[in-house]
Design a protein around this motif. Structure first.
Motif, PDB file in Angstrom:
ATOM      1  N   ALA A  29      28.075  33.694  40.165  1.00 50.75           N
ATOM      2  CA  ALA A  29      28.562  34.706  41.386  1.00 50.75           C
ATOM      3  C   ALA A  29      30.076  35.425  40.408  1.00 50.75           C
ATOM      4  O   ALA A  29      30.672  34.675  39.527  1.00 50.75           O
ATOM      5  N   ALA A  30      30.527  36.883  40.354  1.00 57.60           N
ATOM      6  CA  ALA A  30      31.246  37.462  39.448  1.00 57.60           C
ATOM      7  C   ALA A  30      32.039  36.806  40.735  1.00 57.60           C
ATOM      8  O   ALA A  30      33.452  36.801  40.398  1.00 57.60           O
ATOM      9  N   CYS A  31      32.392  37.310  42.280  1.00 56.68           N
ATOM     10  CA  CYS A  31      33.297  36.919  42.476  1.00 56.68           C
ATOM     11  C   CYS A  31      32.486  36.541  44.049  1.00 56.68           C
ATOM     12  O   CYS A  31      31.692  37.384  44.734  1.00 56.68           O
ATOM     13  N   VAL A  32      33.512  35.367  44.850  1.00 58.00           N
ATOM     14  CA  VAL A  32      33.355  34.883  46.384  1.00 58.00           C
ATOM     15  C   VAL A  32      34.292  34.995  46.875  1.00 58.00           C
ATOM     16  O   VAL A  32      35.734  34.898  46.828  1.00 58.00           O
ATOM     17  N   ASN A  33      34.140  35.850  48.452  1.00 56.03           N
ATOM     18  CA  ASN A  33      35.410  35.812  49.319  1.00 56.03           C
ATOM     19  C   ASN A  33      34.907  34.923  50.487  1.00 56.03           C
ATOM     20  O   ASN A  33      34.121  34.700  50.509  1.00 56.03           O
TER      21      ASN A  33
END
Length: 110
Positions: A29-33
């Motif tokens: 993943a590039a980003c996980v919120n």
């Protein structure tokens, strides 16, 4: 390479943070919120259940989905973790390019 947003619920903030960090570290993943305060109602093993959960919004690519499907059950405390992905369309091109760059397979082997 299409960008996707994968949804996954976690039972608490600790497991959500641990899973998010692992997915980004491993370039799945590039980003996980992490969105706390999700109230879930669902049927599980014949019973209606309710739970307070943390929702993960996982920004990744369609190419990473097979590896994410394999890795998530290893990281997740649930017997059957939620993983549902939808294609991100119409996003800011520079952002979508960033997601693709941060999840490139050749970068995962650094």
């Amino acid at each position: 390479m299409p960008v996707v947003i994968a949804f996954c619920t976690c039972p608490d903030t600790g497991s959500a943070a641990r899973i998010a960090a692992a997915l980004v570290e491993e370039r799945l993943a590039a980003c996980v919120n992490r969105l706390p305060g999700v109230a879930s109602t669902y049927r599980w093993q014949g019973r209606i259940e309710q739970a307070d959960e943390v929702l993960l919004l996982i920004k990744t690519t369609a190419d990473c989905l097979p590896a994410l499907r394999q890795r998530l059950p290893q990281l997740h405390p649930y017997e059957l973790p939620e993983l549902v992905a939808v294609e991100a369309t119409g996003g800011l091109p520079a952002y979508l390019d960033w997601v693709a760059a941060e999840t490139r397979p050749d970068e995962r082997n650094e």
